[in-house]
Write a protein that holds these residues in place. Structure first.
Motif, PDB file in Angstrom:
ATOM      1  N   HIS A  63      34.712  68.949  37.905  1.00  0.00           N
ATOM      2  CA  HIS A  63      35.979  69.662  38.161  1.00  0.00           C
ATOM      3  C   HIS A  63      36.231  69.892  39.651  1.00  0.00           C
ATOM      4  O   HIS A  63      37.359  69.777  40.116  1.00  0.00           O
ATOM      5  CB  HIS A  63      35.993  71.000  37.399  1.00  0.00           C
ATOM      6  N   ASP A  87      39.500  72.287  28.469  1.00  0.00           N
ATOM      7  CA  ASP A  87      38.341  73.189  28.589  1.00  0.00           C
ATOM      8  C   ASP A  87      38.564  74.269  29.655  1.00  0.00           C
ATOM      9  O   ASP A  87      37.779  75.208  29.757  1.00  0.00           O
ATOM     10  CB  ASP A  87      37.053  72.393  28.880  1.00  0.00           C
ATOM     11  N   ASP A 158      43.188  64.846  33.839  1.00  0.00           N
ATOM     12  CA  ASP A 158      41.843  65.233  33.404  1.00  0.00           C
ATOM     13  C   ASP A 158      41.678  64.777  31.958  1.00  0.00           C
ATOM     14  O   ASP A 158      41.554  65.574  31.040  1.00  0.00           O
ATOM     15  CB  ASP A 158      41.720  66.763  33.527  1.00  0.00           C
ATOM     16  N   SER A 159      41.726  63.470  31.795  1.00  0.00           N
ATOM     17  CA  SER A 159      41.750  62.899  30.446  1.00  0.00           C
ATOM     18  C   SER A 159      40.345  62.647  29.938  1.00  0.00           C
ATOM     19  O   SER A 159      39.391  62.618  30.702  1.00  0.00           O
ATOM     20  CB  SER A 159      42.483  61.563  30.509  1.00  0.00           C
ATOM     21  N   ASP A 161      37.995  59.661  27.923  1.00  0.00           N
ATOM     22  CA  ASP A 161      38.001  58.205  28.054  1.00  0.00           C
ATOM     23  C   ASP A 161      39.140  57.662  27.179  1.00  0.00           C
ATOM     24  O   ASP A 161      39.548  58.326  26.236  1.00  0.00           O
ATOM     25  CB  ASP A 161      36.653  57.630  27.584  1.00  0.00           C
TER      26      ASP A 161
HETATM   27  N1  SPD Z   1      33.228  60.193  29.687  1.00  0.00           N
HETATM   28  C1  SPD Z   1      33.793  61.431  29.965  1.00  0.00           C
HETATM   29  C2  SPD Z   1      35.090  61.400  30.636  1.00  0.00           C
HETATM   30  C3  SPD Z   1      35.622  62.778  30.590  1.00  0.00           C
HETATM   31  C4  SPD Z   1      36.583  63.102  31.555  1.00  0.00           C
HETATM   32  N2  SPD Z   1      37.199  64.369  31.283  1.00  0.00           N
HETATM   33  C5  SPD Z   1      36.338  65.439  31.109  1.00  0.00           C
HETATM   34  C6  SPD Z   1      37.075  66.680  30.826  1.00  0.00           C
HETATM   35  C7  SPD Z   1      36.535  67.799  31.587  1.00  0.00           C
HETATM   36  N3  SPD Z   1      37.541  68.753  31.884  1.00  0.00           N
END
Ligand code: SPD
Length: 289
Positions: A63, A87, A158-159, A161
């Motif tokens: 983050h 989250d 903040d996706s 996969d």
């Molecule tokens: N392989 C994990 C990719 C996750 C990316 N996003 C995570 C969310 C955390 N806020």
């Protein structure tokens, strides 16, 4: 951990990335399977559809690196958009800036937010009660398509996969729309997957952003329990002059609150592109010139 502990693994290309703990949530929302695991070593950890998203111990690696290179480089800003981020970790880092006025957090899965509020309290902390945070439960792609021109100072993607419902967040059309709704001086920051374990997606994200924005830079660092450990964040803007130059007036106080990120870490991480990735990207540039 007591006898109810078990190993939960993310299985990726014939490798397993596992944490041992007690499952405290396991359910299917309308979009995905959600697991929250309580561990001794990593605190609570969130897995969506078999992929690790975050954990109390490791979340700052992710983050802080998504948020601060972008926000610390803007002299002033008022409106920020977070796509995903259910989250609360990305919102928490943004809300450290006193001068920020509003965040629109757009998360497709309301269960992720309600379970994070209940169990992942170390991650969202007090962000959920901050009046500057507007939570919108809807599809990020639609939100961006419907948003007004030139509105946001920064956009954070903040996706998870790419999956059936999140793959649109990795496409050129989406990035073009992000550019449309962002102010001219604005900056887009996206998690850009791993150069090792998600190589093709990683390259596609960078190439797509390069086609749309005047400047892009990719920062490499670690998220210890993600597949292969090495992870990346890509920043894009049409503001060439002050790109990632850390000129926000709150920067010193922000650095003090961080466990991982500071400007020195950032400048090292911006030079960490593996040479094999660099070679592929520069081949493409040559082919086009
Ligand atoms: N392989 C994990 C990719 C996750 C990316 N996003 C995570 C969310 C955390 N806020």
């Amino acid at each position: 951990m007591n006898e109810t502990s078990e190993w939960i693994d993310e299985i990726h290309k014939e490798s397993r990335y596992g944490l041992k703990g007690k499952i405290i949530v396991k359910k299917n929302s309308s979009f995905q399977e959600i697991i929250i695991l309580e561990t001794n070593e990593h605190g609570k950890a969130l897995m969506l559809d078999g992929c690790w998203m975050t954990s109390d111990k490791e979340e700052k690696y992710y983050h802080e690196c998504l948020v601060h290179p972008a926000l610390s480089s803007l002299k002033s800003f008022s409106n920020v958009l977070i796509i995903g981020g259910g989250d609360g970790g990305t919102a928490r880092e943004c809300l450290k800036y006193q001068k920020l006025e509003t965040i629109d957090l757009v998360e497709i899965d309301k269960e992720v937010i309600s379970l994070s509020k209940k169990y992942l309290t170390e991650i969202g902390k007090n962000s959920w009660n901050d009046k500057r945070l507007n939570i919108n439960i809807c599809d990020g792609f639609q939100w961006v398509n419907n948003a007004q021109d030139n509105y946001y100072d920064a956009i954070f993607i903040d996706s998870s996969d790419p999956t059936e419902f999140s793959k649109q967040l990795f496409g050129k059309n989406f990035y073009k729309e992000c550019k449309r709704i962002m102010k001219k001086q604005g900056i887009l920051a996206t998690q850009s997957e791993s150069p090792e374990s998600f190589r093709e997606i990683h390259l596609n994200i960078i190439n797509s952003l390069k086609d749309i924005f005047r400047r892009t830079e990719t920062m490499y660092s670690f998220v210890p329990f993600y597949p292969s450990g090495i992870w990346s964040w890509t920043f894009a803007s049409d503001n060439e002059k002050n790109f990632l130059n850390g000129r926000n007036s709150e920067i010193n106080s922000i650095e003090k609150t961080c466990d991982i990120w500071n400007l020195t870490y950032q400048s090292g991480a911006l030079k960490m592109m593996p040479n094999k990735i660099h070679k592929v990207l520069s081949r493409r540039n040559k082919d086009e010139s």
